[in-house]
Design a protein around this motif. Structure first.
Motif, PDB file in Angstrom:
ATOM      1  N   MET A   1      -1.860   9.991  -3.125  1.00  0.00           N
ATOM      2  CA  MET A   1      -1.555   8.853  -2.260  1.00  0.00           C
ATOM      3  C   MET A   1      -2.819   8.272  -1.658  1.00  0.00           C
ATOM      4  SD  MET A   1       1.862   9.804  -0.096  1.00  0.00           S
ATOM      5  CE  MET A   1       3.473   9.945  -0.869  1.00  0.00           C
ATOM      6  N   VAL A   2      -3.670   9.146  -1.152  1.00  0.00           N
ATOM      7  CA  VAL A   2      -4.897   8.698  -0.495  1.00  0.00           C
ATOM      8  C   VAL A   2      -5.800   7.976  -1.481  1.00  0.00           C
ATOM      9  CG1 VAL A   2      -7.036   9.518   0.567  1.00  0.00           C
ATOM     10  CG2 VAL A   2      -4.835  10.416   1.342  1.00  0.00           C
ATOM     11  N   VAL A   3      -5.998   8.541  -2.666  1.00  0.00           N
ATOM     12  CA  VAL A   3      -6.913   7.937  -3.645  1.00  0.00           C
ATOM     13  C   VAL A   3      -6.411   6.569  -4.099  1.00  0.00           C
ATOM     14  CG1 VAL A   3      -7.862   8.179  -5.960  1.00  0.00           C
ATOM     15  CG2 VAL A   3      -7.821  10.146  -4.433  1.00  0.00           C
ATOM     16  N   PHE A   4      -5.154   6.489  -4.496  1.00  0.00           N
ATOM     17  CA  PHE A   4      -4.614   5.218  -4.989  1.00  0.00           C
ATOM     18  C   PHE A   4      -4.569   4.169  -3.888  1.00  0.00           C
ATOM     19  CE2 PHE A   4      -2.396   4.852  -9.237  1.00  0.00           C
ATOM     20  CZ  PHE A   4      -3.189   5.801  -9.851  1.00  0.00           C
TER      21      PHE A   4
ATOM     22  N   VAL B   1      -9.704  -3.144  -3.097  1.00  0.00           N
ATOM     23  CA  VAL B   1      -9.498  -4.347  -3.920  1.00  0.00           C
ATOM     24  C   VAL B   1      -8.964  -5.495  -3.072  1.00  0.00           C
ATOM     25  CG1 VAL B   1      -8.161  -5.337  -5.806  1.00  0.00           C
ATOM     26  CG2 VAL B   1      -9.177  -3.073  -6.064  1.00  0.00           C
ATOM     27  N   ILE B   2      -7.973  -5.207  -2.231  1.00  0.00           N
ATOM     28  CA  ILE B   2      -7.372  -6.246  -1.393  1.00  0.00           C
ATOM     29  C   ILE B   2      -8.361  -6.744  -0.341  1.00  0.00           C
ATOM     30  CG2 ILE B   2      -5.548  -6.705   0.290  1.00  0.00           C
ATOM     31  CD1 ILE B   2      -3.839  -4.617  -1.241  1.00  0.00           C
ATOM     32  N   GLY B   3      -9.068  -5.814   0.291  1.00  0.00           N
ATOM     33  CA  GLY B   3      -9.986  -6.200   1.355  1.00  0.00           C
ATOM     34  C   GLY B   3     -11.220  -6.919   0.871  1.00  0.00           C
TER      35      GLY B   3
ATOM     36  N   LEU C   1       0.818  -1.211   0.000  1.00  0.00           N
ATOM     37  CA  LEU C   1       0.000   0.000   0.000  1.00  0.00           C
ATOM     38  C   LEU C   1       0.852   1.263   0.000  1.00  0.00           C
ATOM     39  CD1 LEU C   1      -2.838  -1.040   2.474  1.00  0.00           C
ATOM     40  CD2 LEU C   1      -3.083  -0.590   0.028  1.00  0.00           C
ATOM     41  N   SER C   2       1.972   1.239   0.715  1.00  0.00           N
ATOM     42  CA  SER C   2       2.828   2.424   0.718  1.00  0.00           C
ATOM     43  C   SER C   2       3.461   2.657  -0.654  1.00  0.00           C
ATOM     44  CB  SER C   2       3.912   2.279   1.790  1.00  0.00           C
ATOM     45  OG  SER C   2       4.707   1.128   1.554  1.00  0.00           O
ATOM     46  N   HIS C   3       3.813   1.576  -1.346  1.00  0.00           N
ATOM     47  CA  HIS C   3       4.367   1.715  -2.696  1.00  0.00           C
ATOM     48  C   HIS C   3       3.297   2.155  -3.694  1.00  0.00           C
ATOM     49  CE1 HIS C   3       7.704  -0.344  -0.881  1.00  0.00           C
ATOM     50  NE2 HIS C   3       8.406  -0.267  -1.984  1.00  0.00           N
ATOM     51  N   ILE C   4       2.102   1.641  -3.515  1.00  0.00           N
ATOM     52  CA  ILE C   4       1.000   2.050  -4.383  1.00  0.00           C
ATOM     53  C   ILE C   4       0.707   3.537  -4.197  1.00  0.00           C
ATOM     54  CG2 ILE C   4      -1.488   1.764  -4.772  1.00  0.00           C
ATOM     55  CD1 ILE C   4      -1.037  -1.241  -4.060  1.00  0.00           C
ATOM     56  N   GLY C   5       0.840   4.018  -2.949  1.00  0.00           N
ATOM     57  CA  GLY C   5       0.659   5.444  -2.689  1.00  0.00           C
ATOM     58  C   GLY C   5       1.641   6.306  -3.462  1.00  0.00           C
ATOM     59  N   PHE C   6       2.847   5.778  -3.665  1.00  0.00           N
ATOM     60  CA  PHE C   6       3.850   6.499  -4.466  1.00  0.00           C
ATOM     61  C   PHE C   6       3.313   6.762  -5.874  1.00  0.00           C
ATOM     62  CE2 PHE C   6       6.828   5.286  -7.887  1.00  0.00           C
ATOM     63  CZ  PHE C   6       7.567   6.450  -7.968  1.00  0.00           C
ATOM     64  N   SER C   7       2.691   5.765  -6.487  1.00  0.00           N
ATOM     65  CA  SER C   7       2.147   5.940  -7.838  1.00  0.00           C
ATOM     66  C   SER C   7       1.048   6.983  -7.850  1.00  0.00           C
ATOM     67  CB  SER C   7       1.608   4.595  -8.345  1.00  0.00           C
ATOM     68  OG  SER C   7       2.627   3.618  -8.349  1.00  0.00           O
TER      69      SER C   7
ATOM     70  N   VAL D   1      -1.685  -6.049  -7.930  1.00  0.00           N
ATOM     71  CA  VAL D   1      -2.069  -4.647  -7.779  1.00  0.00           C
ATOM     72  C   VAL D   1      -0.824  -3.775  -7.642  1.00  0.00           C
ATOM     73  CG1 VAL D   1      -3.255  -2.992  -6.295  1.00  0.00           C
ATOM     74  CG2 VAL D   1      -4.315  -5.198  -6.800  1.00  0.00           C
ATOM     75  N   LEU D   2       0.161  -4.261  -6.882  1.00  0.00           N
ATOM     76  CA  LEU D   2       1.401  -3.516  -6.691  1.00  0.00           C
ATOM     77  C   LEU D   2       2.150  -3.335  -8.011  1.00  0.00           C
ATOM     78  CD1 LEU D   2       3.624  -2.245  -4.953  1.00  0.00           C
ATOM     79  CD2 LEU D   2       4.452  -4.553  -4.457  1.00  0.00           C
ATOM     80  N   ALA D   3       2.260  -4.414  -8.782  1.00  0.00           N
ATOM     81  CA  ALA D   3       2.974  -4.337 -10.054  1.00  0.00           C
ATOM     82  C   ALA D   3       2.314  -3.349 -11.007  1.00  0.00           C
ATOM     83  CB  ALA D   3       3.042  -5.726 -10.693  1.00  0.00           C
ATOM     84  N   ALA D   4       0.978  -3.404 -11.100  1.00  0.00           N
ATOM     85  CA  ALA D   4       0.264  -2.495 -11.992  1.00  0.00           C
ATOM     86  C   ALA D   4       0.439  -1.036 -11.556  1.00  0.00           C
ATOM     87  CB  ALA D   4      -1.217  -2.864 -12.027  1.00  0.00           C
ATOM     88  N   SER D   5       0.375  -0.796 -10.246  1.00  0.00           N
ATOM     89  CA  SER D   5       0.474   0.580  -9.759  1.00  0.00           C
ATOM     90  C   SER D   5       1.875   1.152  -9.966  1.00  0.00           C
ATOM     91  CB  SER D   5       0.099   0.641  -8.278  1.00  0.00           C
ATOM     92  OG  SER D   5       1.054  -0.047  -7.501  1.00  0.00           O
TER      93      SER D   5
END
Length: 268
Positions: free
Chosen positions: A62-65, A72-74, A40-46, A94-98
């Protein structure tokens, strides 16, 4: 040190984020979702990179992504014993796509190297009043949701099958909690950056659980350690000129190592 506005803002922001990270991180470790916090922290970077490209504040992206990824995960269907059957696979995809989107956003914004460094490693000394207000709002929302879900979340984490039999909406609880975790990861990235927000979320919580403390004592210790890491990192950075995330990551690893050593000595 405290005669400068940016240092006062940094200490207040670090305190707000530490309370949030320590509390949410404890539940993440209890539910064995450390990889989710990392992702989630890496996805926030995107999301932050996309927000900069579109002309919005990085925290909003960060918040939106992170929220979208958290939902999706939950929302993944549960397998046996209440554990999502393909949870790690879903998180990884999800991480790879983001991250791919993040690279594209950086390319489109034409602010690659400097922006990437700031987003990945944080800029706690650059926290201004609007960002501080946003962090406080995120913290109040997340802690309020955790207070409302606390008993159900603890029950569903420790005994998911019994919780479902008692009528606890385990899937809804999981979705809401992952949304809370996503917001917390986005907030932590403001202090430690997308790469090391994981250390502030997981290090103190893992240490508290390693010591075998109960819920209230464990959460209190987790919050205290997170606060010590963030404030200690700021003070050591002031003295040594080393980056704050460096001290946070080093302190998180050291605290867990000391807890492990203490448990080994006690067992003997």
């Amino acid at each position: 040190m405290f005669e400068f506005d940016f240092m006062r803002h940094a200490f207040v922001g670090a305190a707000v984020v530490s309370v949030l990270a320590g509390t949410v991180g404890w539940f993440l470790m209890l539910r064995r979702q450390a990889f989710a916090a990392h992702a989630l922290s890496h996805i926030g970077f995107s999301g932050a990179a996309g927000a900069v490209w579109l002309g919005f504040p990085p925290l909003s992206g960060m918040v939106v992504f992170s929220l979208l990824a958290g939902f999706v995960i939950g929302a993944e269907r549960e397998g046996e014993r209440g554990i999502p059957a393909q949870r790690d696979s879903t998180i990884g995809l999800v991480l790879a796509a983001s991250l791919g989107l993040g690279a594209w956003f950086l390319h489109m914004s034409n602010r690659g190297s400097s922006l990437a460094t700031t987003l990945l490693f944080g800029d706690v000394l650059g926290i201004d009043v609007p960002t501080l207000e946003a962090l406080c709002g995120v913290a109040v929302l997340c802690l309020g949701l955790l207070a409302f879900l606390g008993r159900r979340l603890l029950f569903a984490s420790l005994a998911p099958e019994v919780a479902r039999a008692r009528g606890v909406p385990a899937r809804l609880v999981s979705v809401v909690f992952m949304a809370v975790a996503a917001l917390a990861c986005a907030a932590c990235a403001e202090v430690a950056g997308a790469l090391l927000a994981f250390s502030l979320m997981i290090g103190p919580a893992a240490t508290a659980l390693k010591l075998g403390l109960g819920p209230l004592a464990g959460i209190a210790l987790s919050v205290g350690l997170a606060l010590g890491l963030s404030w200690g990192g700021l003070m050591l950075s002031w003295v040594t000129d080393a980056p704050v995330p460096f001290w946070i990551g080093l302190g998180a690893a050291l605290s867990y190592a000391l807890a492990d050593l203490w448990q080994r000595l006690r067992s003997r």
